[in-house]
Structures are given as C-alpha cells and as structure tokens.
Design a protein around this motif. Structure first.
Motif, PDB file in Angstrom:
ATOM      1  N   GLU A  84     -17.908 -10.470   1.084  1.00 52.40           N
ATOM      2  CA  GLU A  84     -18.629  -9.268   1.451  1.00 52.40           C
ATOM      3  C   GLU A  84     -17.944  -8.066   0.837  1.00 52.40           C
ATOM      4  N   GLU A  85     -18.473  -6.913   1.112  1.00 50.20           N
ATOM      5  CA  GLU A  85     -17.958  -5.702   0.489  1.00 50.20           C
ATOM      6  C   GLU A  85     -16.635  -5.292   1.112  1.00 50.20           C
ATOM      7  N   GLY A  86     -16.327  -5.776   2.292  1.00 46.90           N
ATOM      8  CA  GLY A  86     -15.082  -5.441   2.980  1.00 46.90           C
ATOM      9  C   GLY A  86     -15.329  -5.478   4.469  1.00 46.90           C
ATOM     10  N   SER A  87     -14.309  -5.343   5.241  1.00 43.23           N
ATOM     11  CA  SER A  87     -14.454  -5.324   6.688  1.00 43.23           C
ATOM     12  C   SER A  87     -15.135  -4.053   7.123  1.00 43.23           C
ATOM     13  N   ASP A  88     -15.699  -4.101   8.371  1.00 46.69           N
ATOM     14  CA  ASP A  88     -16.452  -2.944   8.863  1.00 46.69           C
ATOM     15  C   ASP A  88     -15.580  -1.707   8.916  1.00 46.69           C
ATOM     16  N   ASP A  89     -14.363  -1.864   9.434  1.00 46.39           N
ATOM     17  CA  ASP A  89     -13.501  -0.700   9.554  1.00 46.39           C
ATOM     18  C   ASP A  89     -13.135  -0.159   8.198  1.00 46.39           C
ATOM     19  N   ALA A  90     -12.777  -1.072   7.279  1.00 49.67           N
ATOM     20  CA  ALA A  90     -12.381  -0.603   5.967  1.00 49.67           C
ATOM     21  C   ALA A  90     -13.523   0.069   5.267  1.00 49.67           C
ATOM     22  N   SER A  91     -14.755  -0.518   5.366  1.00 50.10           N
ATOM     23  CA  SER A  91     -15.905   0.091   4.706  1.00 50.10           C
ATOM     24  C   SER A  91     -16.206   1.433   5.319  1.00 50.10           C
ATOM     25  N   GLY A  92     -16.101   1.506   6.667  1.00 49.30           N
ATOM     26  CA  GLY A  92     -16.379   2.783   7.311  1.00 49.30           C
ATOM     27  C   GLY A  92     -15.387   3.842   6.896  1.00 49.30           C
ATOM     28  N   ASP A  93     -14.115   3.463   6.798  1.00 49.90           N
ATOM     29  CA  ASP A  93     -13.121   4.425   6.368  1.00 49.90           C
ATOM     30  C   ASP A  93     -13.377   4.871   4.948  1.00 49.90           C
ATOM     31  N   ALA A  94     -13.690   3.904   4.096  1.00 49.21           N
ATOM     32  CA  ALA A  94     -13.918   4.265   2.706  1.00 49.21           C
ATOM     33  C   ALA A  94     -15.136   5.150   2.567  1.00 49.21           C
ATOM     34  N   ALA A  95     -16.200   4.832   3.306  1.00 48.42           N
ATOM     35  CA  ALA A  95     -17.399   5.645   3.209  1.00 48.42           C
ATOM     36  C   ALA A  95     -17.159   7.031   3.759  1.00 48.42           C
ATOM     37  N   GLY A  96     -16.432   7.107   4.881  1.00 50.64           N
ATOM     38  CA  GLY A  96     -16.190   8.411   5.467  1.00 50.64           C
ATOM     39  C   GLY A  96     -15.279   9.263   4.633  1.00 50.64           C
ATOM     40  N   ALA A  97     -14.372   8.604   3.860  1.00 46.22           N
ATOM     41  CA  ALA A  97     -13.414   9.380   3.093  1.00 46.22           C
ATOM     42  C   ALA A  97     -13.936   9.756   1.733  1.00 46.22           C
ATOM     43  N   GLY A  98     -14.625   8.852   1.065  1.00 44.81           N
ATOM     44  CA  GLY A  98     -15.019   9.128  -0.296  1.00 44.81           C
ATOM     45  C   GLY A  98     -16.499   9.191  -0.510  1.00 44.81           C
ATOM     46  N   GLY A  99     -17.321   8.858   0.500  1.00 43.84           N
ATOM     47  CA  GLY A  99     -18.759   8.871   0.324  1.00 43.84           C
ATOM     48  C   GLY A  99     -19.339  10.246   0.482  1.00 43.84           C
ATOM     49  N   PRO A 100     -20.672  10.364   0.500  1.00 43.21           N
ATOM     50  CA  PRO A 100     -21.307  11.658   0.664  1.00 43.21           C
ATOM     51  C   PRO A 100     -20.906  12.289   1.972  1.00 43.21           C
ATOM     52  N   GLY A 101     -20.603  13.550   1.884  1.00 47.98           N
ATOM     53  CA  GLY A 101     -20.192  14.267   3.075  1.00 47.98           C
ATOM     54  C   GLY A 101     -18.750  14.068   3.429  1.00 47.98           C
ATOM     55  N   GLU A 149      -6.117   4.838  -4.654  1.00 51.30           N
ATOM     56  CA  GLU A 149      -7.220   3.878  -4.845  1.00 51.30           C
ATOM     57  C   GLU A 149      -6.696   2.444  -4.768  1.00 51.30           C
ATOM     58  N   LYS A 150      -5.542   2.205  -5.383  1.00 55.66           N
ATOM     59  CA  LYS A 150      -4.956   0.871  -5.318  1.00 55.66           C
ATOM     60  C   LYS A 150      -4.518   0.532  -3.890  1.00 55.66           C
ATOM     61  N   ALA A 151      -3.945   1.524  -3.198  1.00 49.72           N
ATOM     62  CA  ALA A 151      -3.526   1.288  -1.816  1.00 49.72           C
ATOM     63  C   ALA A 151      -4.716   0.915  -0.945  1.00 49.72           C
ATOM     64  N   ARG A 152      -5.832   1.632  -1.101  1.00 50.63           N
ATOM     65  CA  ARG A 152      -7.043   1.310  -0.350  1.00 50.63           C
ATOM     66  C   ARG A 152      -7.542  -0.084  -0.692  1.00 50.63           C
ATOM     67  N   ALA A 153      -7.483  -0.448  -1.963  1.00 49.29           N
ATOM     68  CA  ALA A 153      -7.953  -1.771  -2.380  1.00 49.29           C
ATOM     69  C   ALA A 153      -7.111  -2.873  -1.747  1.00 49.29           C
ATOM     70  N   ALA A 163       0.830  -1.205   0.000  1.00 52.69           N
ATOM     71  CA  ALA A 163       0.000   0.000   0.000  1.00 52.69           C
ATOM     72  C   ALA A 163       0.865   1.256   0.000  1.00 52.69           C
ATOM     73  N   GLN A 164       1.959   1.245   0.743  1.00 52.74           N
ATOM     74  CA  GLN A 164       2.858   2.393   0.766  1.00 52.74           C
ATOM     75  C   GLN A 164       3.469   2.633  -0.607  1.00 52.74           C
ATOM     76  N   ALA A 165       3.841   1.544  -1.287  1.00 48.30           N
ATOM     77  CA  ALA A 165       4.386   1.685  -2.638  1.00 48.30           C
ATOM     78  C   ALA A 165       3.353   2.281  -3.588  1.00 48.30           C
ATOM     79  N   ALA A 166       2.078   1.882  -3.433  1.00 48.76           N
ATOM     80  CA  ALA A 166       1.030   2.450  -4.274  1.00 48.76           C
ATOM     81  C   ALA A 166       0.843   3.942  -4.009  1.00 48.76           C
ATOM     82  N   ILE A 167       0.935   4.350  -2.744  1.00 46.16           N
ATOM     83  CA  ILE A 167       0.829   5.777  -2.418  1.00 46.16           C
ATOM     84  C   ILE A 167       1.984   6.549  -3.033  1.00 46.16           C
ATOM     85  N   GLU A 168       3.201   5.980  -2.962  1.00 46.78           N
ATOM     86  CA  GLU A 168       4.348   6.644  -3.567  1.00 46.78           C
ATOM     87  C   GLU A 168       4.194   6.772  -5.073  1.00 46.78           C
ATOM     88  N   ASP A 169       3.448   5.835  -5.688  1.00 45.84           N
ATOM     89  CA  ASP A 169       3.167   5.919  -7.126  1.00 45.84           C
ATOM     90  C   ASP A 169       1.932   6.763  -7.422  1.00 45.84           C
TER      91      ASP A 169
END
Length: 745
Positions: free
Chosen positions: A429-446, A410-414, A400-406
């Motif tokens: 499933e769509e992902g773990s609760d924490d990961a889904s919550g982070d993704a929703a909070g970061a890229g979702g509405p609001g 989105e790839k790092a999050r994946a 994930a760190q290498a993806a951020i450096e590139d």
C-alpha cells in the motif's frame, strides 16, 4: 544475608556451588600440572624482574632525556619491602595468566559435557592464525609504547618537573604501574582489529555502526589520550595517530569479513592483484622510489636537521651503518623492502575494491545486507521489505535522525513510512494511515510546505522516542505519575524544570567552564606552578638551609594536580553563570525570592569573600603554617622532602580553602535573603554536620585526623553563619525575606 535472597536464587547458588565442586573434583588430578605451570611463570617473572627488567625499564625511562635532566631523575623505594612485594605481585599476575591456557585445556572434556565448549568445530589453523595475529598485535602495541612513546614522554615529564622546581624522584611502585598499565593499554588497543572484526562477523555490533560512528571513535581516542598521557601536543599525537590508523585498518578487515559473509564469496587475492596489476606495480615503484630518493637526494639530512632543532638524540643513519653493508647495496635493499610494503597496501586495496563491487548483498543477493543509510529517499522506498523486517523501531529512528542531520528530511520520512508499512503488514500500500496522514498534512495541499513537513517529521520521531523511553517513571511508580510527584515530594518535577531551563544555555556554560579551566591550566603549565612554588619557598624561615625539596613520586603527579585545580576553578567560575540562567526557574518553583538582580549581589558577595579569604590565606596563613611545619621538621634533624601533590593541596586548602570558609556565612545570609528562614539553618545543623563529614571524607586524604581537620573549620564557619543570622534576623523573628514555598514541603 541468606534470608535477603529468594528461594529460587538460593537454589541457583547452591546448584552453582555443587557444579563448581564437581568440576574441580573431575580435574583434580590435572590441577598439579596447572600449578606447576603457574609456579614456573611466577618464578621466571620474579627472576627476570630482578635481573633484567628493572635495568631495562630504567634505561628506557632515561633514554631520551638530556644529560642534565637524566642526572636529576631517579627511581626510589619508599618502604623496605616495596620492591620484593612488587615483584611478587607482578609474578602472581603473570603466573595466573600463564596458567589459564593449560587450565582450559585440561578442562575441555568437562566444559564440553556441560555445554560450555563450542559445538561447531573450528579449524586448528584458523585458531592458530587468530592466536598469532593477536599475539603479534599485542607485541607491536607494547613495543610501540616501550620504545617510542615512553622515552619521549618521560623526557617531557622530567624536564617539566625540573622547570617547576619539582624533583623527578619516582616511586618504584608508581613508576612501574604507570609503565605496565600504559603498555597494557597499547597492547590491548592493538587487539582492536580482532575485536571489531569479531563483533561485526558475529552480528553483535553491525559493521555499519563502526563505520558510521568513526567520528565518535576519533573523539574517544583523543579523550582517552588526554586523560592517560601528558597534555603536550606531541605526545597526544603520538598516542592518537597510531590508534586512528589502527581503527581504519580494523574497519578494513571488518568490511572484508562481513562482505564475504553476506555474499558467500571467497577472497581471491591473486585475482584481485591481476585485476589491478597497474596499481600494484605503481605502488611498488612509488615505495621503492621514495625510499631511494630519501637517502640519495637529501631527505635524510633534512630530517636530521629537524630532529636536531627539536633537541632529539635520535637520527637517521646512513644506509647499512653498523651492519657492515655497502651503502649503495643497503639503499637498494631498503627500497626493495619498502616497495614490498607498498605492494601489500595496494593488494589490500585491490581485494577491498573487488570484494565490495561483487558483493551479492550490495548488488542483487541477500536483501538484508543492504545498508539503508547509504540509500537516497527513492532507494529507501524501493528497498525490499526484508530490510525493514529485520529492523526494530529504535534502528529506524536512528536512521531517520541521521538523515535529518544530513539535511535530508525526505529520506527520513521515507525510512519511517517504509518501516511502518512493512511492520504493520500493509506492504504494497501507499503507507500506514498515520504516516500517510502526516505526509499529507505536512506536504499536501494546505500543508506548511517543506518546513512543515520537517516539523511534522520531528514531531513523529519525538512521539516514537517518547514511546520507547517513557517507561522509567511509570515503572518507578506503578504507572501513577501524580503519585510519583507526591512520593518524591515534588522535587523531581522541580529539578527537571530547572535543568530544562538550563538546557538551551548549556553551550555557554560549557564555554565558560572550558575557557576558565584552559586558562588556569595554561598559566600553571607555562610557569605558574614554578612561580607559586618559588614564592612560597622564599617565605620559609632564613635559618632553614636549602628551603623545601619537593619531589614527584608519580610521573604525572604534577600534571594531575594541575588538571584537578583547573577543574576546581572552572566549577567556581561557572557557578554564577548557572545561577544567573537558573534564577527565573528557581523563583518560579519557589526555591528563591527576589528579582534577577539578586544574582549580581550573590556573585559580588561570594567573589568578595573568596578573594578576601584567599588573600588572607596566601599572605599570612599558608606561609605561617608552612614555616611552622618546616621549622619543626628541621629542629628534629629531618630531611625536608614533600610530595608535590600533598604540598600543593596544602597550599590550596590554606589559601582558596580560607576563601570557601569565608563564603559559608555569606552564603547563609544570601539564602536567608532569598527565602530560607533562620529556623531552618538552626534546626538542620545535624544534617549539615553529616554532610560536612561526608564531604571531608571524600575530598581529604584517607585518615581520620585530616578528615577532622577539614570538618572542624567547616562546622565552625557554619556556626559563625548561624550566629550572624541570629543577630541579623533578631533570633528569627524577622528574616531578610519571607520564607519561600519550598520550605513548607
């Protein structure tokens, strides 16, 4: 000593001793044969060194020097038994290495009985092939060092020494060790293909690690070359380029072996050549044509002109010169040989391409062979779960760190989401609760959009890294960090706070240090060393005929001094910059008092003391001491010949060293002005004395007299500082500044 070990450790050691005794008793009847092999290796080496090797190495050393430089260069023995002891030492080493294979052979039954012999049989032809490859690579590496690297390097070193007024008179021990160690380093570097391929095949280090970290490997090669080879650009490139090419070849072999292992495919060389016959045939024509054109259309003449401009004695000869072969026939043979070499390279490429495109792990086979680093975000989400099952959290963080450096958050999050999904048992499933919550909070509405998503991702990675690396302090203090601060006296937290305040300025600090170091080294390299040497020699009393003869016993002795001296100046130059940036943190933690403007006072006072002491030492102390030493030696009818490192460090100690002595009382006054009271300096003289003796033991030659010669002036300067503080503070009744908080701890 035994009481310091627990019972289990003592029992293990006792069992190990008994096992070793039994092992030696079992092979006792064969040890005589091993000793005979050792003795033959020892005697053969001793004889070869005496009859052939010394003359050969001496010829190699002078082979590329100009006649004037070669006439001045020499190799000497500094003690009566130096040569014979060196021959014995080298003979013992070679004899021991020679005896290892027969020792292993006669011990094979005992090793097999103890489980220390490989259980899976390996074909003898494979062992022989690996052994021959290893010997061949080692021989090529050593040959490159002896016949290509050393002649040019010694020519440069001897010429540089003479230009600086330093006689290239090498000690036979230092000269031989220098050649042997560098030759071994080239030979061991030649084992790089076997090492990288073996580590990749065994899975100890993944092939992808070697492939993705190639930039770090190149930097390491250049750094290693900068330390162990002369600093001129030409020898640096001669060191680095072959190793870089060898690293690339190592990656190629590792890729072939690992891909074949993962896909269970065989390597069909002839099939690859048939598939790419046009490329292989074109490579043959290209190689032969280039060599033929080089000899027939002026290439040889042009290269010889360049070599002549570079003052090199090496030349490209006409085809067949010295072999009694017609030039036209010889040119054809050369073209055919190089055509075959180009065919070999093209065949390696063809095998690589075919094996890579048919890899089952690459297309449809072993899912764990998929390289997540080469996938995009969609590919990561679609990758089989087995890929992430075999992965641990540190690997996922690194990817994930290498993806951020590139610049691919989105790839790092994946990668992080997919790892959590698979390893938490929620695949599908769509992902773990924490990961889904982070993704929703970061890229979702609001959310905060893409920037917020990246910030949240970095925070997630920091949390993961913190979980993986936060156990050190808790283990140190049984999980009680408050108790840690009490145990360490609070200094751990203080120092961490100060270093953290410097972290954002690290680039500027490195730039100042590197700039001053580079400037000092360049000045010395371009004639400053000769200027200082000649200026001091002019101060020698006129009745001493011939002045001072300075010799270099080690090939790179003068260059090592230049590097050390440049580093010393870099440290001195960066100190006020560090003080400037650390002052707010030092003041906040209670180490110092006063505004930031105090830094200018410190810098000016210390620089004034350093320059004043340097001027005093260079003008009076260094010339006076050298004149006294030279006169004393000449009156005793001695030949005045000083080793370059000893002479130059004597100059440093009697010039810049005087400046440091002058700075000790000045620094004590400044510290008192910053909040360190007079009583601390007066009561801590014992600790200071021990610290000074440790400093002298590390930074002076290894004898008691010179250690005390350095210790006594430092202690005298400290005593002078205490006396000045006594006068300034009225015996400690009124310090220049109130005591800082750190004094009360």
């Amino acid at each position: 000593m035994a009481s310091a070990l627990d019972e289990d450790t003592q029992q293990s050691l006792a069992e190990g001793r008994e096992s070793a005794k039994a092992f030696l008793r079992s092979i006792q009847k064969d040890l005589q044969k091993v000793f005979v092999v050792f003795l033959l290796g020892f005697l053969a080496t001793f004889w070869a060194l005496r009859v052939y090797v010394w003359e050969f190495l001496y010829t190699v050393t002078k082979s590329n020097m100009s006649p004037a430089v070669a006439a001045e260069a020499d190799v000497i023995a500094t003690t009566p038994f130096e040569v014979i002891l060196l021959q014995a030492k080298i003979g013992l080493i070679v004899g021991a290495i020679t005896a290892i294979p027969p020792l292993i052979y006669v011990s094979r039954d005992e090793l097999r009985a103890r489980g220390a012999w490989p259980k899976s049989p390996v074909s003898r032809w494979k062992l022989a092939a690996m052994g021959l490859l290893g010997v061949g690579l080692f021989t090529v590496g050593v040959g490159y060092g002896v016949y290509a690297f050393f002649p040019i390097m010694f020519s440069f070193l001897a010429g540089f020494g003479l230009e600086a007024g330093i006689q290239p008179t090498y000690s036979i021990v230092m000269w031989t060790e220098f050649i042997v160690f560098l030759s071994l380093s080239f030979g061991l570097a030649g084992q790089m293909p076997l090492l990288i391929t073996g580590l990749s095949y065994s899975g100890i280090v993944q092939y992808e690690t070697f492939r993705d970290k190639w930039r770090y490997a190149i930097v390491a090669i250049f750094v290693f070359g900068a330390v162990f080879s002369p600093p001129d650009p030409f020898t640096q490139l001669m060191w680095a380029f072959p190793l870089i090419a060898l690293y690339g070849f190592s990656l190629y072999l590792a890729k072939l072996v690992v891909t074949a292992q993962r896909s269970s495919d065989g390597i069909d060389v002839l099939g690859s050549v048939r598939n790419h016959w046009n490329v292989v045939g074109g490579a043959a024509l290209l190689g032969g044509g280039l060599v033929y054109a080089f000899y027939e259309y002026g290439g040889r003449t042009a290269f010889n002109d360049l070599l002549r401009l570079a003052n090199s004695d090496w030349r490209f000869l006409e085809p067949g010169a010295g072999l009694g072969v017609d030039p036209a026939t010889a040119a054809g043979v050369y073209a055919f040989a190089w055509g075959l070499a180009f065919v070999g390279v093209a065949t390696l490429w063809a095998v690589y391409v075919d094996l890579d495109t048919t890899s089952a792990g690459y297309q449809y086979g072993d899912p764990t062979a998929i390289d997540v680093g080469e996938l995009d975000a969609a590919g990561v989400l679609a990758a089989p779960g087995d890929v992430f099952t075999e992965m641990d959290e540190e690997e996922s963080i690194a990817l994930a760190q290498a993806a951020i450096e590139d610049d691919d958050p989105e790839k790092a999050r994946a990668i992080l989401d997919r790892f959590d999904e698979v390893n938490s048992g929620d695949e599908g499933e769509e992902g773990s609760d924490d990961a889904s919550g982070d993704a929703a909070g970061a890229g979702g509405p609001g959310g905060a959009g893409e920037s917020g998503d990246q910030d949240g991702l970095v925070g997630t990675m920091q949390d993961r890294t913190s979980r993986a690396s936060s156990t050190f302090l808790s283990e140190l203090t049984d999980g009680n960090e408050d108790e840690a601060e009490d145990d360490i006296g609070g200094y751990y937290t203080d120092l961490k706070f100060i270093f953290d305040s410097l972290r954002s300025r690290s680039f500027r600090l490195v730039a100042v240090f590197g700039g001053v170091m580079a400037a000092a080294f360049t000045w010395l390299y371009l004639g400053g060393l000769a200027t200082v040497r000649n200026d001091l020699e002019q101060r020698v009393p006129a009745e001493i005929e011939g002045g001072i003869n300075i010799i270099s016993l080690h090939p790179v002795e003068a260059l090592i001094f230049m590097v050390k001296f440049s580093v010393l100046l870099g440290i001195v130059a960066v100190f006020p910059v560090v003080l400037y940036y650390a002052w707010p943190a030092l003041r906040e933690r209670g180490f110092v008092a006063g505004r930031l403007s105090q830094v200018y006072l410190w810098t000016g006072a210390l620089l004034g003391g350093l320059l004043g002491g340097f001027a005093l030492g260079y003008t009076y102390i260094a010339p006076g001491l050298l004149g006294w030493l030279v006169t004393d030696a000449r009156l005793a009818d001695m030949v005045i010949t000083y080793q370059v490192s000893d002479f130059l460090w004597l100059v440093v100690y009697t010039t810049i060293g005087i400046g440091f002595l002058a700075d000790i009382p000045i620094l004590m006054l400044l510290l008192n002005n910053a909040g360190v009271p007079y009583d601390v300096f007066r009561s801590r003289w014992r600790e200071v004395t021990v610290g000074i003796m440790l400093f002298a033991a590390v930074f002076t030659p290894a004898d008691v007299i010179t250690m005390f010669l350095a210790t006594l002036p430092l202690m005298a300067a400290y005593g002078l500082g205490v006396g000045l503080l006594f006068l300034v503070t009225f015996g400690g009744r009124r310090n220049l500044s109130p005591p800082s908080k750190v004094v009360d701890r």
